[in-house]
Design a protein around this motif. Sequence first.
Motif, PDB file in Angstrom:
ATOM      1  N   SER A 112       0.907  -1.293  -0.141  1.00  0.00           N
ATOM      2  CA  SER A 112      -0.032  -0.022   0.017  1.00  0.00           C
ATOM      3  C   SER A 112       0.899   1.479  -0.205  1.00  0.00           C
ATOM      4  O   SER A 112       2.113   1.338   0.507  1.00  0.00           O
ATOM      5  CB  SER A 112      -1.048  -0.059   1.212  1.00  0.00           C
ATOM      6  N   SER A 113       0.294   2.249  -0.700  1.00  0.00           N
ATOM      7  CA  SER A 113       0.829   3.683  -0.479  1.00  0.00           C
ATOM      8  C   SER A 113      -0.171   4.523   0.065  1.00  0.00           C
ATOM      9  O   SER A 113      -1.272   4.689  -0.330  1.00  0.00           O
ATOM     10  CB  SER A 113       1.240   4.106  -1.904  1.00  0.00           C
ATOM     11  N   PHE A 114       0.334   5.203   1.164  1.00  0.00           N
ATOM     12  CA  PHE A 114      -0.504   6.167   2.062  1.00  0.00           C
ATOM     13  C   PHE A 114      -0.208   7.656   1.894  1.00  0.00           C
ATOM     14  O   PHE A 114       0.904   8.113   1.753  1.00  0.00           O
ATOM     15  CB  PHE A 114      -0.441   5.581   3.624  1.00  0.00           C
ATOM     16  N   ASP A 115      -1.417   8.382   2.082  1.00  0.00           N
ATOM     17  CA  ASP A 115      -1.254   9.844   2.309  1.00  0.00           C
ATOM     18  C   ASP A 115      -1.625  10.360   3.468  1.00  0.00           C
ATOM     19  O   ASP A 115      -2.519   9.585   4.295  1.00  0.00           O
ATOM     20  CB  ASP A 115      -2.085  10.588   1.017  1.00  0.00           C
ATOM     21  N   ASP A 116      -1.231  11.598   3.772  1.00  0.00           N
ATOM     22  CA  ASP A 116      -1.606  11.787   5.368  1.00  0.00           C
ATOM     23  C   ASP A 116      -3.239  12.115   5.401  1.00  0.00           C
ATOM     24  O   ASP A 116      -3.913  12.367   4.157  1.00  0.00           O
ATOM     25  CB  ASP A 116      -1.144  13.237   5.501  1.00  0.00           C
ATOM     26  N   ALA A 117      -3.924  11.813   6.324  1.00  0.00           N
ATOM     27  CA  ALA A 117      -5.281  11.693   6.493  1.00  0.00           C
ATOM     28  C   ALA A 117      -5.583  12.808   7.581  1.00  0.00           C
ATOM     29  O   ALA A 117      -5.329  12.446   8.929  1.00  0.00           O
ATOM     30  CB  ALA A 117      -5.874  10.376   6.845  1.00  0.00           C
ATOM     31  N   ASN A 118      -6.006  13.886   7.164  1.00  0.00           N
ATOM     32  CA  ASN A 118      -6.607  14.938   7.973  1.00  0.00           C
ATOM     33  C   ASN A 118      -7.495  15.859   7.544  1.00  0.00           C
ATOM     34  O   ASN A 118      -7.315  16.480   6.577  1.00  0.00           O
ATOM     35  CB  ASN A 118      -5.198  15.775   8.435  1.00  0.00           C
ATOM     36  N   GLY A 119      -8.914  15.483   7.813  1.00  0.00           N
ATOM     37  CA  GLY A 119      -9.987  16.251   7.283  1.00  0.00           C
ATOM     38  C   GLY A 119     -10.518  15.291   6.032  1.00  0.00           C
ATOM     39  O   GLY A 119     -10.450  14.121   6.378  1.00  0.00           O
ATOM     40  N   ARG A 120     -11.122  15.870   4.934  1.00  0.00           N
ATOM     41  CA  ARG A 120     -11.877  15.006   3.920  1.00  0.00           C
ATOM     42  C   ARG A 120     -10.548  14.158   3.020  1.00  0.00           C
ATOM     43  O   ARG A 120      -9.523  14.684   2.864  1.00  0.00           O
ATOM     44  CB  ARG A 120     -12.680  15.911   3.163  1.00  0.00           C
ATOM     45  N   VAL A 121     -11.047  12.956   2.819  1.00  0.00           N
ATOM     46  CA  VAL A 121     -10.447  12.171   1.946  1.00  0.00           C
ATOM     47  C   VAL A 121     -11.111  11.875   0.730  1.00  0.00           C
ATOM     48  O   VAL A 121     -12.437  11.961   0.621  1.00  0.00           O
ATOM     49  CB  VAL A 121      -9.837  11.044   2.633  1.00  0.00           C
ATOM     50  N   PRO A 122     -10.360  11.432  -0.289  1.00  0.00           N
ATOM     51  CA  PRO A 122     -11.213  11.235  -1.748  1.00  0.00           C
ATOM     52  C   PRO A 122     -12.052  10.108  -1.636  1.00  0.00           C
ATOM     53  O   PRO A 122     -11.731   9.135  -0.608  1.00  0.00           O
ATOM     54  CB  PRO A 122      -9.945  11.181  -2.524  1.00  0.00           C
ATOM     55  N   SER A 123     -12.628   9.610  -2.363  1.00  0.00           N
ATOM     56  CA  SER A 123     -13.723   8.576  -2.435  1.00  0.00           C
ATOM     57  C   SER A 123     -13.403   7.669  -3.783  1.00  0.00           C
ATOM     58  O   SER A 123     -12.524   7.942  -4.821  1.00  0.00           O
ATOM     59  CB  SER A 123     -15.143   9.244  -2.439  1.00  0.00           C
ATOM     60  N   ASN A 124     -13.515   6.186  -3.404  1.00  0.00           N
ATOM     61  CA  ASN A 124     -13.110   5.281  -4.469  1.00  0.00           C
ATOM     62  C   ASN A 124     -14.418   4.693  -4.989  1.00  0.00           C
ATOM     63  O   ASN A 124     -14.617   3.698  -5.571  1.00  0.00           O
ATOM     64  CB  ASN A 124     -12.278   4.160  -4.050  1.00  0.00           C
ATOM     65  N   ILE A 125     -15.680   5.434  -4.771  1.00  0.00           N
ATOM     66  CA  ILE A 125     -17.177   4.749  -4.951  1.00  0.00           C
ATOM     67  C   ILE A 125     -17.754   5.833  -6.114  1.00  0.00           C
ATOM     68  O   ILE A 125     -17.660   6.985  -5.756  1.00  0.00           O
ATOM     69  CB  ILE A 125     -18.013   4.912  -3.657  1.00  0.00           C
ATOM     70  N   ALA A 126     -18.465   5.237  -6.885  1.00  0.00           N
ATOM     71  CA  ALA A 126     -19.026   6.317  -8.023  1.00  0.00           C
ATOM     72  C   ALA A 126     -20.105   7.127  -7.447  1.00  0.00           C
ATOM     73  O   ALA A 126     -20.684   6.791  -6.478  1.00  0.00           O
ATOM     74  CB  ALA A 126     -19.921   5.365  -8.908  1.00  0.00           C
ATOM     75  N   SER A 127     -19.825   8.366  -7.852  1.00  0.00           N
ATOM     76  CA  SER A 127     -20.828   9.477  -7.351  1.00  0.00           C
ATOM     77  C   SER A 127     -22.174   9.305  -7.571  1.00  0.00           C
ATOM     78  O   SER A 127     -22.942  10.022  -6.659  1.00  0.00           O
ATOM     79  CB  SER A 127     -20.307  10.754  -7.969  1.00  0.00           C
ATOM     80  N   THR A 128     -22.564   8.285  -8.428  1.00  0.00           N
ATOM     81  CA  THR A 128     -23.949   8.038  -8.629  1.00  0.00           C
ATOM     82  C   THR A 128     -24.701   7.391  -7.618  1.00  0.00           C
ATOM     83  O   THR A 128     -25.797   6.997  -7.582  1.00  0.00           O
ATOM     84  CB  THR A 128     -24.213   7.562  -9.976  1.00  0.00           C
ATOM     85  N   VAL A 129     -23.987   6.688  -6.558  1.00  0.00           N
ATOM     86  CA  VAL A 129     -24.310   5.580  -5.785  1.00  0.00           C
ATOM     87  C   VAL A 129     -24.840   6.459  -4.529  1.00  0.00           C
ATOM     88  O   VAL A 129     -24.246   7.402  -4.067  1.00  0.00           O
ATOM     89  CB  VAL A 129     -23.280   4.867  -5.329  1.00  0.00           C
ATOM     90  N   ASN A 130     -26.114   6.265  -4.058  1.00  0.00           N
ATOM     91  CA  ASN A 130     -26.904   6.801  -2.903  1.00  0.00           C
ATOM     92  C   ASN A 130     -25.950   6.531  -1.599  1.00  0.00           C
ATOM     93  O   ASN A 130     -25.544   5.291  -1.444  1.00  0.00           O
ATOM     94  CB  ASN A 130     -28.124   6.627  -2.806  1.00  0.00           C
TER      95      ASN A 130
END
Length: 575
Positions: A99-117
């Motif tokens: 795995s490759s990690f980025d700092d997590a502080n606040g909002r993080v990006p998503s890997n789920i389609a934006s159309t999903v409720n």
Amino acid sequence: GLSSTTRAGVAAAGIALSVGVVVGPAIPDAGEQLLDLSEWDDGPETRRVTSPLVEISASLLDQTERELFSVGVDDLMDRHYWRQMALTEFNGREWRRSSSFDDANGRVPSNIASTVNRTTVRQEITTTALGGIYLPAAYEISNVLNSDDVELEYEVETGALVVKRESEGRARAGFTYVIESQVPNYDPAALPATATDGLSTDFVAEHTQLPEECLDGQTTIDTCWNPDITRAAEAITAGTSTDYERVMALQSFFVDPNNFSYNIQVALDHDIDSMERFLFDVREGYCEQFASTFAAMARSIGIPTRVAVGFTWGEWDAARRAYVVRGEHAHAWPEVFFADVGWVVFDPTPGRAPAHNQSFARLAPAQLGENDASNRELGDGPVPTTLPAPTPTGGTNTAPSVPDQPEPDPDDLLAEPAGAGMMSGDQDDGRDWSLLLRLVAAIGGVAAIVGVVPLVRIVSRQRRGMRVADDPVGRSELAWDDATAALRLIGIVPSPAETPMEFASRALQHHRAVGPVEELATAVTMLRYANLSDPTSVSHEAEQAAAAVAELCRAQVSGSKRLSDAIDPRTITMN
């Protein structure tokens, strides 16, 4: 300070390294760079850690009633699988992930389609005896609100939240972090008929990857893929018309009590051979066997799948308004990717099923002590319970039994430099100069390794020792890494799929003396999982045992072998 000889050696190594890095790539047909300087930045950090999948059996057997963490939620119905990470590669020996990690502080990006409720779930998670760097959370994390003074990192692709390396000591004592998750509400009607529609070739290849099929004379003991498993998956899913129906058929096959039963006492490992025995012979296991076999079978019929690791929701504590999660709630399950949707949870383990998206999984919520006896009914439609008979050897052709192979000698793993032993003939087309430069670059690279690798290892070891000086668990882990490095010298190579006790058991069967490796493994295991009144004394025992193991192993090999190990650049990242 450094002696003049040492300073001269370091300077020479630096010059040689510069030649190998800078001049080498500029030479025509020189190939890849020795080092890519563009990687020396502040981008995502790659970390090599033990997979939580390896620790599931220990959690289930050794610390069943011990509280590992609690999850405070706003609503009693906010009960989810508390997911830690996902494993995306199966090499025939174990499932793993780099795995490759980025700092997590606040909002993080998503890997789920934006159309999903989705539904927002706030969680206040307090760890008490969790261990490791992976942190549980409802999938998918969207916002890291607070983590006390413990710094966190996140990998978008697998949704893994981890403790940053510099904060591991503080986190080990227990801490509280507050996060929000956007939990997807999947609709089966929105799924494409084919899971891979429109997906990139690389993504599909990564998440349907399996070992090469067994050749003549091979069996699954050789960690090759048995096509009988593929044929079984095809038989189970025969008559289905969509990939959703196929994975539902696989799930129904495993949860059918006529086919399999749940048993945490089975003696199965993590490799293909164990998978084959589980599927065709043993027919008993716990979540690790069910999730791993389901994922591999789905991949074999072209459906992108990975193995997720974490916990079921645990027991509700009304006074704390939190779910209390113990070792007995450790769990693993498969996730299947559907184009334009994302990763979807399925669960083939009898007596286990997520509480969210019930209509999607077609199973009532189930965990230990909750629907775990009755939740084994078939899904929609008939599913065959008789599999195609496997070939006698587990391979594609009849082959004699294969005896256990000895551990590889580390010296045999060192590749011969390209072009070694070759000599150039007379040339008059201008290529003599290029060949000479390439030779200089090669010599420079070798000199750099000889001079730099040992220095890097020494500095790295000293820095790590300083970081864990006041941390008994950290000191024992350092001692364990020192001992396993020495054991590699005599041909005993650790596997990421092994617990310390499993590795120690295998090491003791080796033909060479290994010293008190069992005592070392016992101490490390106690420090990882037990709530000790005096961890410092146990850590001291681990350090003494590790020193004895290392001394004995190094005494059994020649000076040339110790030198080859010292200058091997791969050893920098082995521990």
